[in-house]
Scaffold this active site. Sequence first.
Site, PDB file in Angstrom:
ATOM      1  N   HIS A  32      -2.228   0.960   7.339  1.00 50.08           N
ATOM      2  CA  HIS A  32      -2.534   0.969   5.904  1.00 50.08           C
ATOM      3  C   HIS A  32      -2.381   2.371   5.343  1.00 50.08           C
ATOM      4  O   HIS A  32      -2.899   3.341   5.906  1.00 50.08           O
ATOM      5  CB  HIS A  32      -3.964   0.467   5.671  1.00 50.08           C
ATOM      6  N   ASN A  81      -7.952   4.563  -2.414  1.00 54.41           N
ATOM      7  CA  ASN A  81      -7.426   3.328  -1.831  1.00 54.41           C
ATOM      8  C   ASN A  81      -6.775   2.482  -2.919  1.00 54.41           C
ATOM      9  O   ASN A  81      -6.836   2.810  -4.112  1.00 54.41           O
ATOM     10  CB  ASN A  81      -8.544   2.562  -1.141  1.00 54.41           C
ATOM     11  N   CYS A  86       0.828  -1.213   0.000  1.00 56.19           N
ATOM     12  CA  CYS A  86       0.000   0.000   0.000  1.00 56.19           C
ATOM     13  C   CYS A  86       0.859   1.259   0.000  1.00 56.19           C
ATOM     14  O   CYS A  86       0.498   2.277  -0.606  1.00 56.19           O
ATOM     15  CB  CYS A  86      -0.939  -0.005   1.195  1.00 56.19           C
TER      16      CYS A  86
END
Length: 468
Positions: A388, A410, A92
Amino acid sequence: MKTRMILCAMALTTVMASAQTANGGLDAAQIKDITTRSGVDSPAQKALTTAIRMNPIDQLAKGEAQLRAVPSRFSVETAKQSIHNQKSSGRCWMFSGFNVLRSDFAVADTLGRVVEFSQGYLFVYDQLEKANLMLQGVIDTAKKPMTDQEVDFFFSHPISDGGTFCGVVDLVKKYGLVPMEVMPETYSAESTSRIDRLVASKLREYGLKLRKMVADGKKPAAVKKEKTEMLKTVYRMLTMAYGVPPTEFAYCHHDKDGKPVGEEKTYTPLSFAEEVGALKTLNDGYLMVMNDPRHPYHQVYEIEYDRHTYDGTNWRYLNLPMEEVEALAIKALQGGQKMYSSYDVGKFLDSKRGFASLENFDYASLFQTDFSMNKAERISTHDSGSTHAMTLSAVNLDAKGQPTAWKVENSWGSDHGQKGCLVMTADWFKEYMFRLVVPVKYASKELMKEYARKPVMLKYDDALFSDK
């Protein structure tokens, strides 16, 4: 005699058990007190107990926010761009960093070109550098016992696919970038766990061998040569899984409709990174801030070994109150800037709707207790932390200029949540947002002076940064 021995053993066991109970073990009276609950046999309690046993807890704990629409109006929003999918990997940090770089390129470019960067290309070098960091760390600590905390750190964390924005900065400056179509994703890049475990096992094996070489008095040059040979094997494993990074390639830019823009040119990864403005963007500098209420604000902190390359940059941040973090974020968004940011994304997240709100789930009412720890207490007890990275892209402000909702891009695919984005309420953002990376042009001179101070060094096992 045998009977006497058995009786003595039984007596000793009884004495030991009594001692353990006296020192904090559960005795019979406590067990009876704990397990005898008033109201446990009431019809309401029976129905609730049966429901919990036979249904998903989040389904039963749905709160008020589930009755309301997800906020869709954002008074300050950056330009939309394509959403990527990290799939079954922990990259991520790279996806979020690349989102920032390609957005900066799109804003600055006057030809309408669109660029997509290859995660697989830079990931090979990320893993190679992390392998070198581990092996060199083992060499540096080779004279310490295996039980030493620092030695144990290297063997327990030989490599991972996680990271921070510092990794994007160090790796892009060193290795450049290539377009996604030049080196596309592989199955192993999208599902890293197996190759990660195999490389980790090999590094642990190599670490023991390097320690023995140091213990046997081998010269540093010989140890370094052996480490290089070991890294050749690691590199071979990585390229078999993720592909061989190109050193030169031909590429023609395209617009958002896929039409060619300009002529095809030959690039190296570094010359391509320079042409798309990534090197300038990174060299211009960033202020990395966090909200960690365990520590004094307006102090600089650094996390030992929280870096991607042995000779690279540790995660270094200025600790600020949430109000100041929010003010920085709003200012940058108003300037059209997307930002790397990180969160404890699993808390109170309605994953299906892509909506994070403290009112999504009422666990307290369901279990008839409260969950009252504050942010500092949750961090200190490993109940919450930065897990994250996502790309902050929008905010909605009320008439007084205060945020009511935030939106992030995202890396879970365009079919997840709000067309690949997550929306967060302002109160959720305050509780579960941790890191923000802002270009220095949006930071005040006072903040930059504070950021230039000597940092307080935090250990690699700090509760906010340890594996969740």
